[in-house]
Scaffold this active site. Structure first.
Site, PDB file in Angstrom:
ATOM      1  N   ARG A  39       0.812  -1.219   0.000  1.00 46.80           N
ATOM      2  CA  ARG A  39       0.000   0.000   0.000  1.00 46.80           C
ATOM      3  C   ARG A  39       0.847   1.271   0.000  1.00 46.80           C
ATOM      4  NH1 ARG A  39      -5.301  -1.821   3.553  1.00 46.80           N
ATOM      5  NH2 ARG A  39      -6.347  -2.628   1.711  1.00 46.80           N
ATOM      6  N   LYS A 203     -18.326 -16.495   2.408  1.00 46.14           N
ATOM      7  CA  LYS A 203     -19.774 -16.295   2.538  1.00 46.14           C
ATOM      8  C   LYS A 203     -20.398 -15.609   1.342  1.00 46.14           C
ATOM      9  CE  LYS A 203     -19.892 -15.751   7.543  1.00 46.14           C
ATOM     10  NZ  LYS A 203     -20.192 -14.805   8.616  1.00 46.14           N
ATOM     11  N   GLY A 344      -9.717  -8.816  -0.102  1.00 48.56           N
ATOM     12  CA  GLY A 344      -8.582  -8.940   0.809  1.00 48.56           C
ATOM     13  C   GLY A 344      -7.840 -10.256   0.694  1.00 48.56           C
ATOM     14  N   GLY A 367     -13.490  -4.185  -0.057  1.00 47.32           N
ATOM     15  CA  GLY A 367     -14.908  -3.786  -0.053  1.00 47.32           C
ATOM     16  C   GLY A 367     -15.220  -2.763  -1.125  1.00 47.32           C
TER      17      GLY A 367
END
Ligand code: ADP
Ligand code: MG
Length: 388
Positions: A39, A203, A344, A367
């Site tokens: 990053r 999920k 991620g 996200g």
């Protein structure tokens, strides 16, 4: 879909002005050691451009979730050292991101000099998109540049309220933000088909919108990992003790489409491979996709011209269950296609695979990238859109 055009940093007239540079230095830490500096590295091109244009640069970021409290665990000090090393220049420091000390240091900052502010989220007002907090930040610089794509889906003060305090020709996206938009737009406005989406992970909950968006746009959806367990269970297949997202079974039933390809075999806890058609026994757990599924998915990826991948094919953190995910990393890398990976753990898996440099774009925002491809308007991007 309309093209999203933002004003970019190269369009700003900087010439020696002070620039507030919002970055995402939310790096993984073990104590005070940065375990992955990606990053920070990703911001170097924008930093170099700003320095070439003689800007004085005030850097601001969040780190972790200190919940509005000062907390040394989430200090950006380790980032200060790493950034100085990577850019090869001194990085000045302000222990508070707003207030007299930060203002004085920013005012004295000379061209090409860098000042890193302490964690924005030490102030609860950051996440509240607070106007007064934004005005306090506004005092630090003449121009605003955002490269924090991973935070741009949040209406936080440094992402939304602050840039709105600048005239539109004094706020822009950095080179990293522009690159994210360019590649994610290739996924939302697919022009090269077939478009194959490869989905997995734990999920369905929390990923329903991107899933629906991809069902609408992709020619083929390959679903593996825990997500596939839920789809298989929705078809009435007994998944035994596998991770199944019970709350999403109805969603999975509703979403089922002919274009969705599910695993035909899975790897169990003891590393044995079974066909899913017969169902699992009560104690069996599916932890990876099996070799026949790998072959089937790889074949579909080979024909693709555009690929989006989110979610590992199994519990790849354990070597015994990483084969499916690693095989997909290879298949995505070898495809003659525009390839975008987001999420991620997915990014972690691709980096571990050794194929990262053969992927067109690895999104820095988990996200945020999923919201973007869902067609959601991200507040941090909306405020930077070029008019007209
Ligand atoms: P991303 O962060 O890329 O969006 P997720 O957070 O949705 O992905 O899911 C990642 C996690 O899913 C990984 O930690 C992996 O271990 C887990 N996972 C994938 N497949 C399975 C499975 N079959 N059983 C249990 N966990 C799984
Ligand atoms: Mg995750």
């Amino acid at each position: 879909m309309t093209m999203i055009q933002i004003r970019t940093v190269d369009q700003l007239r900087i010439d020696g002005s002070r620039v507030f540079y919002r970055v995402d230095y939310n790096v993984p830490l073990e104590g005070t050691t940065i375990t992955d500096a990606t990053r920070i590295e990703e911001t170097l091109p924008t930093l170099r451009l700003l320095r070439e244009r003689d800007a004085a640069i005030v850097l601001a970021s969040h780190l972790g979730r200190p919940k509005g409290q000062r907390n040394d665990t989430y200090s950006l000090k380790p980032v200060r050292a790493k950034l100085a090393e990577l850019i090869g220049a001194n990085v000045q420091w302000a222990d508070e991101c707003i207030g007299p000390d930060a203002e004085q240091k920013a005012a004295r900052l000379k061209s090409r000099e860098l000042l890193l502010l302490e964690n924005l989220r030490f102030h609860v007002e950051e996440e509240e998109n607070d106007a007064r907090f934004a005005r306090a930040l506004r005092k630090l610089a003449d121009d605003y540049v955002n490269d924090a794509f991973g935070a741009s889906h949040r209406a936080h003060a440094s992402i939304e309220a602050l840039p709105l305090l600048y005239e539109s020709d004094h706020r822009a996206g950095g080179l990293l933000l522009a690159k994210e938009i360019e590649f994610l737009q290739k996924i939302t406005d697919v022009s090269d088909r077939p478009f194959v989406a490869l989905l997995g992970g734990a999920k369905i909950a929390g990923k329903i919108e991107p899933l629906q968006a991809l069902v609408n746009r992709a020619d083929t959806l390959l679903i593996g990992g825990g997500m596939a367990n839920t789809f298989l269970a929705a078809k009435g297949i007994n998944m035994g003790a596998s991770l199944v997202d019970r709350e999403s079974i109805e969603v999975a039933k509703r979403i089922s489409a002919a274009r969705i390809i599910l695993p035909v075999d899975v790897v169990l806890e003891d590393s044995s491979v079974v066909d899913v058609s017969k169902g699992l026994t009560e104690k069996q757990k599916a932890l990876d996709i099996g070799p026949r599924t790998v072959a089937k998915f790889a074949e579909a990826l080979k024909k693709a011209r555009t690929i989006f991948w989110n979610g590992p094919m199994g519990m790849f953190e354990k070597k015994e269950f990483a084969k499916g995910t690693m095989a997909m990393a290879r298949a995505v890398a070898e495809a003659d296609a525009i390839t975008v990976v987001g999420g991620g753990e997915s990014v972690e898996a691709v980096n571990a695979s050794g194929y990262a440099d053969r992927i067109s774009h690895i999104s820095t925002g988990g996200g945020a990238s999923l919201e973007f491809i869902s067609g959601v308007k991200l507040p941090g991007i909306q405020v930077l859109r070029a008019e007209g």
